[in-house]
Write an enzyme that holds these catalytic residues in place. Structure first.
Site, PDB file in Angstrom:
ATOM      1  N   HIS A  20      46.708  17.221  69.805  1.00  0.00           N
ATOM      2  CA  HIS A  20      45.346  17.036  69.281  1.00  0.00           C
ATOM      3  C   HIS A  20      44.600  18.373  69.167  1.00  0.00           C
ATOM      4  CE1 HIS A  20      42.864  13.832  67.928  1.00  0.00           C
ATOM      5  NE2 HIS A  20      42.064  13.717  68.965  1.00  0.00           N
ATOM      6  N   ASN A  66      35.356  13.885  69.340  1.00  0.00           N
ATOM      7  CA  ASN A  66      34.597  12.771  68.763  1.00  0.00           C
ATOM      8  C   ASN A  66      33.203  13.153  68.293  1.00  0.00           C
ATOM      9  OD1 ASN A  66      36.866  11.401  69.527  1.00  0.00           O
ATOM     10  ND2 ASN A  66      35.862  10.122  71.037  1.00  0.00           N
ATOM     11  N   ASP A  91      44.848  17.883  63.277  1.00  0.00           N
ATOM     12  CA  ASP A  91      46.161  17.264  63.511  1.00  0.00           C
ATOM     13  C   ASP A  91      46.245  15.986  62.693  1.00  0.00           C
ATOM     14  OD1 ASP A  91      44.112  16.383  65.565  1.00  0.00           O
ATOM     15  OD2 ASP A  91      45.652  14.877  65.941  1.00  0.00           O
TER      16      ASP A  91
END
Length: 186
Positions: A20, A66, A91
């Site tokens: 990530h 987020n 990613d």
């Protein structure tokens, strides 16, 4: 001309080297190649480097994935960078490891970092460099997979793939997204 290059990832030692965080890894390599360094700025680590007369402002949001849109929105306004001069390094589970794709716009495809940017920065009108991380995980284990480390064989490939991503960023800043896509998206 100014560009905003956004490496997506999560801050914290537990996320270093994870799938990530490949956006952070690419951003680090880009800046290191110009012998630049990141400084802690508002909502992100920030570095400024030059390539062929173009200013590249590279950020790594400190907001966690987020909420990446918060940092991107702030830096776009602060630096007065138009959406077409923004490139997000992200990613992508939908691409196998080794595939790199530049896209001018598109949906978030369920990626929370891209969703946040879309919501807070006025839509999908920005380029993204999608770095394939594969999707070799058991059903229901997606979060574990993306927050996991690359395996030994994958790690061997990473330097070549990250260098290719850096070349694509430089190309984006000099000849634009459309020509970069023609040259690199295969």
């Amino acid at each position: 001309m100014k560009f905003l290059i956004v490496g997506l990832g999560n801050i914290g030692a537990e996320y270093v080297g994870t799938r990530h965080n490949i956006g952070f890894d690419i951003a680090d390599e880009l800046v290191a190649g110009f012998e630049g360094s990141f400084e802690h700025g508002r909502l992100a680590y920030h570095a400024e480097v030059s390539h062929k007369g173009k200013k590249l402002h590279v950020i790594k949001p400190t907001t966690y994935m987020n909420l990446s849109g918060k940092a991107v929105n702030y830096w776009m306004k602060e630096l007065k960078v138009a959406p077409e001069n923004v490139l997000v390094l992200v990613d992508d589970l939908a691409l196998p490891l080794g595939k790199l794709r530049m896209k001018l716009q598109g949906s978030s495809a369920g990626h929370n970092g891209l969703k946040s940017i879309e919501e807070l920065c006025g839509g999908q009108n920005y380029a993204r460099l999608r770095f394939g991380i594969g999707n070799d995980f058991p059903k229901g284990r997606q979060a574990e997979f993306v927050l996991g480390q690359f395996d030994k064989n994958e790690k061997k490939e990473l330097p070549i793939l990250i260098n290719r991503a850096v070349s694509m960023i430089k190309s984006f800043a000099t000849i634009g997204a459309a020509q970069t896509m023609t040259l690199f998206n295969k």
